[in-house]
Design a protein around this motif. Structure first.
Motif, PDB file in Angstrom:
ATOM      1  N   LEU A 122       0.838  -1.206   0.000  1.00 19.91           N
ATOM      2  CA  LEU A 122       0.000   0.000   0.000  1.00 19.91           C
ATOM      3  C   LEU A 122       0.872   1.254   0.000  1.00 19.91           C
ATOM      4  CD1 LEU A 122      -2.816   1.357   0.272  1.00 19.91           C
ATOM      5  CD2 LEU A 122      -2.517   1.185   2.751  1.00 19.91           C
ATOM      6  N   ASP A 123       1.938   1.241   0.792  1.00 19.31           N
ATOM      7  CA  ASP A 123       2.857   2.380   0.851  1.00 19.31           C
ATOM      8  C   ASP A 123       3.536   2.608  -0.500  1.00 19.31           C
ATOM      9  OD1 ASP A 123       2.286   2.635   3.551  1.00 19.31           O
ATOM     10  OD2 ASP A 123       4.047   1.500   4.182  1.00 19.31           O
ATOM     11  N   ARG A 124       3.978   1.526  -1.107  1.00 24.42           N
ATOM     12  CA  ARG A 124       4.677   1.652  -2.391  1.00 24.42           C
ATOM     13  C   ARG A 124       3.746   2.143  -3.497  1.00 24.42           C
ATOM     14  NH1 ARG A 124       7.583  -2.423   0.083  1.00 24.42           N
ATOM     15  NH2 ARG A 124       6.201  -4.105  -0.510  1.00 24.42           N
ATOM     16  N   GLN A 125       2.513   1.670  -3.488  1.00 19.01           N
ATOM     17  CA  GLN A 125       1.541   2.145  -4.483  1.00 19.01           C
ATOM     18  C   GLN A 125       1.253   3.629  -4.294  1.00 19.01           C
ATOM     19  OE1 GLN A 125      -1.880  -0.339  -3.956  1.00 19.01           O
ATOM     20  NE2 GLN A 125      -1.017  -2.037  -5.132  1.00 19.01           N
ATOM     21  N   TYR A 126       1.077   4.033  -3.043  1.00 20.89           N
ATOM     22  CA  TYR A 126       0.817   5.444  -2.752  1.00 20.89           C
ATOM     23  C   TYR A 126       1.997   6.307  -3.189  1.00 20.89           C
ATOM     24  CZ  TYR A 126       0.781   9.741  -0.085  1.00 20.89           C
ATOM     25  OH  TYR A 126       0.863  11.058   0.279  1.00 20.89           O
ATOM     26  N   ARG A 127       3.203   5.857  -2.880  1.00 15.78           N
ATOM     27  CA  ARG A 127       4.391   6.645  -3.240  1.00 15.78           C
ATOM     28  C   ARG A 127       4.520   6.771  -4.749  1.00 15.78           C
ATOM     29  NH1 ARG A 127      10.506   6.486  -3.173  1.00 15.78           N
ATOM     30  NH2 ARG A 127      10.933   8.671  -2.715  1.00 15.78           N
ATOM     31  N   SER A 128       4.228   5.712  -5.472  1.00 15.57           N
ATOM     32  CA  SER A 128       4.293   5.763  -6.929  1.00 15.57           C
ATOM     33  C   SER A 128       3.291   6.769  -7.489  1.00 15.57           C
ATOM     34  CB  SER A 128       4.024   4.376  -7.494  1.00 15.57           C
ATOM     35  OG  SER A 128       3.945   4.413  -8.884  1.00 15.57           O
ATOM     36  N   ARG A 129       2.048   6.714  -6.996  1.00 21.90           N
ATOM     37  CA  ARG A 129       1.036   7.679  -7.448  1.00 21.90           C
ATOM     38  C   ARG A 129       1.418   9.101  -7.054  1.00 21.90           C
ATOM     39  NH1 ARG A 129      -2.762   3.798  -5.522  1.00 21.90           N
ATOM     40  NH2 ARG A 129      -2.938   5.061  -3.648  1.00 21.90           N
ATOM     41  N   ARG A 130       1.946   9.239  -5.841  1.00 19.85           N
ATOM     42  CA  ARG A 130       2.333  10.563  -5.353  1.00 19.85           C
ATOM     43  C   ARG A 130       3.475  11.142  -6.183  1.00 19.85           C
ATOM     44  NH1 ARG A 130       4.861  11.328   0.528  1.00 19.85           N
ATOM     45  NH2 ARG A 130       6.751  10.909  -0.633  1.00 19.85           N
ATOM     46  N   LEU A 131       4.457  10.317  -6.523  1.00 18.56           N
ATOM     47  CA  LEU A 131       5.567  10.803  -7.347  1.00 18.56           C
ATOM     48  C   LEU A 131       5.074  11.307  -8.695  1.00 18.56           C
ATOM     49  CD1 LEU A 131       8.387   8.182  -6.703  1.00 18.56           C
ATOM     50  CD2 LEU A 131       8.444  10.606  -6.162  1.00 18.56           C
ATOM     51  N   ASN A 132       4.162  10.555  -9.309  1.00 18.34           N
ATOM     52  CA  ASN A 132       3.638  10.973 -10.608  1.00 18.34           C
ATOM     53  C   ASN A 132       2.843  12.261 -10.524  1.00 18.34           C
ATOM     54  OD1 ASN A 132       4.784   8.820 -11.962  1.00 18.34           O
ATOM     55  ND2 ASN A 132       3.006   7.512 -11.657  1.00 18.34           N
ATOM     56  N   SER A 133       1.982  12.375  -9.524  1.00 21.74           N
ATOM     57  CA  SER A 133       1.157  13.582  -9.431  1.00 21.74           C
ATOM     58  C   SER A 133       1.995  14.796  -9.048  1.00 21.74           C
ATOM     59  CB  SER A 133       0.014  13.381  -8.433  1.00 21.74           C
ATOM     60  OG  SER A 133       0.492  13.291  -7.118  1.00 21.74           O
ATOM     61  N   ARG A 134       2.938  14.615  -8.160  1.00 19.51           N
ATOM     62  CA  ARG A 134       3.758  15.758  -7.749  1.00 19.51           C
ATOM     63  C   ARG A 134       4.778  16.144  -8.809  1.00 19.51           C
ATOM     64  NH1 ARG A 134       4.384  14.918  -1.224  1.00 19.51           N
ATOM     65  NH2 ARG A 134       2.142  14.961  -0.833  1.00 19.51           N
ATOM     66  N   ARG A 135       5.185  15.197  -9.636  1.00 24.36           N
ATOM     67  CA  ARG A 135       6.087  15.527 -10.744  1.00 24.36           C
ATOM     68  C   ARG A 135       5.417  16.528 -11.675  1.00 24.36           C
ATOM     69  NH1 ARG A 135       6.809  10.660 -13.153  1.00 24.36           N
ATOM     70  NH2 ARG A 135       8.416  10.142 -11.651  1.00 24.36           N
ATOM     71  N   ARG A 136       4.123  16.335 -11.930  1.00 20.35           N
ATOM     72  CA  ARG A 136       3.387  17.291 -12.765  1.00 20.35           C
ATOM     73  C   ARG A 136       3.381  18.677 -12.139  1.00 20.35           C
ATOM     74  NH1 ARG A 136      -0.618  13.063 -12.500  1.00 20.35           N
ATOM     75  NH2 ARG A 136      -0.164  11.604 -14.156  1.00 20.35           N
ATOM     76  N   ILE A 137       3.176  18.714 -10.843  1.00 20.51           N
ATOM     77  CA  ILE A 137       3.158  20.000 -10.146  1.00 20.51           C
ATOM     78  C   ILE A 137       4.528  20.669 -10.227  1.00 20.51           C
ATOM     79  CG2 ILE A 137       2.945  21.074  -7.863  1.00 20.51           C
ATOM     80  CD1 ILE A 137       0.740  19.005  -7.258  1.00 20.51           C
ATOM     81  N   HIS A 138       5.590  19.908 -10.057  1.00 14.86           N
ATOM     82  CA  HIS A 138       6.936  20.476 -10.126  1.00 14.86           C
ATOM     83  C   HIS A 138       7.224  21.034 -11.517  1.00 14.86           C
ATOM     84  CE1 HIS A 138       7.909  17.356  -6.790  1.00 14.86           C
ATOM     85  NE2 HIS A 138       7.255  18.390  -6.315  1.00 14.86           N
ATOM     86  N   TYR A 139       6.800  20.321 -12.543  1.00 15.33           N
ATOM     87  CA  TYR A 139       7.008  20.820 -13.905  1.00 15.33           C
ATOM     88  C   TYR A 139       6.212  22.092 -14.167  1.00 15.33           C
ATOM     89  CZ  TYR A 139       9.431  16.477 -15.146  1.00 15.33           C
ATOM     90  OH  TYR A 139      10.320  15.443 -15.213  1.00 15.33           O
ATOM     91  N   LEU A 140       5.008  22.152 -13.630  1.00 16.66           N
ATOM     92  CA  LEU A 140       4.204  23.367 -13.795  1.00 16.66           C
ATOM     93  C   LEU A 140       4.845  24.559 -13.093  1.00 16.66           C
ATOM     94  CD1 LEU A 140       0.559  22.014 -13.445  1.00 16.66           C
ATOM     95  CD2 LEU A 140       1.557  23.117 -15.455  1.00 16.66           C
ATOM     96  N   ILE A 141       5.366  24.337 -11.904  1.00 15.31           N
ATOM     97  CA  ILE A 141       6.031  25.428 -11.180  1.00 15.31           C
ATOM     98  C   ILE A 141       7.277  25.888 -11.940  1.00 15.31           C
ATOM     99  CG2 ILE A 141       7.262  26.028  -9.063  1.00 15.31           C
ATOM    100  CD1 ILE A 141       5.309  24.168  -7.572  1.00 15.31           C
TER     101      ILE A 141
END
Length: 120
Positions: A36-55
Motif C-alpha cells: 500500500l505504501d509503495r503504491q501510494y508513493r508511486s502515485r504521489r511521485l507521478n502527481s507531484r512531478r506534474r506540479i513540479h514541472y508546472l512550477i
C-alpha cells in the motif's frame, strides 16, 4: 520590474528542482514498507512531478516575460503563469485528497501495529 521578475523566475525554477529532488529521494523519517505504501508513493511521485514541472514552467514564463519586456508577450506570459498556478492549486488539492485516502486505508494497519505492540 526586470530584476524582480528575474529573481522570482529563478527562485521558482530552483524551488521546483529542490522539491522534485527531495520528493524523488524521500523526505526525512519517511518509510514505505508495505505494498500500500509503495503504491501510494508511486502515485504521489507521478502527481507531484506534474506540479513540479508546472512550477518550473511558471518560472520559465516569468523569465521570458522579464527579458521580453512590457507588451503583448508579457501579458500572455503572466496570464499563463496565473492559470498554471491556479492549476497547481487544484492539483495540490487532488493530491491532498489522495493522501487523505491513503491515510484512511493505512490507519487500520497502524492501529494493528500499535495495539499489537502494547499487548506484548
Amino acid at each position: 520590474m526586470f530584476q524582480g521578475s528575474l529573481i522570482l523566475g529563478v527562485t521558482l525554477c530552483l524551488f521546483s528542482a529542490w522539491l522534485h529532488r527531495t520528493e524523488k529521494h524521500g523526505w526525512p523519517n519517511e518509510s514505505f514498507e508495505t505494498e500500500l505504501d509503495r503504491q501510494y508513493r508511486s502515485r504521489r511521485l507521478n502527481s507531484r512531478r506534474r506540479i513540479h514541472y508546472l512550477i518550473a514552467a511558471c518560472g520559465g514564463l516569468i523569465l521570458v516575460a522579464a527579458f521580453w519586456g512590457p507588451g503583448v508577450t508579457w501579458v500572455i506570459c503572466w496570464s499563463l503563469v496565473m492559470l498554471m498556478l491556479l492549476l497547481v492549486v487544484f492539483l495540490a488539492a487532488a493530491d491532498a485528497v489522495g493522501t487523505h485516502r491513503y491515510h484512511q486505508k493505512k490507519l487500520p494497519e497502524i492501529q494493528k501495529q500499535t495495539l499489537g505492540d502494547s499487548d506484548a
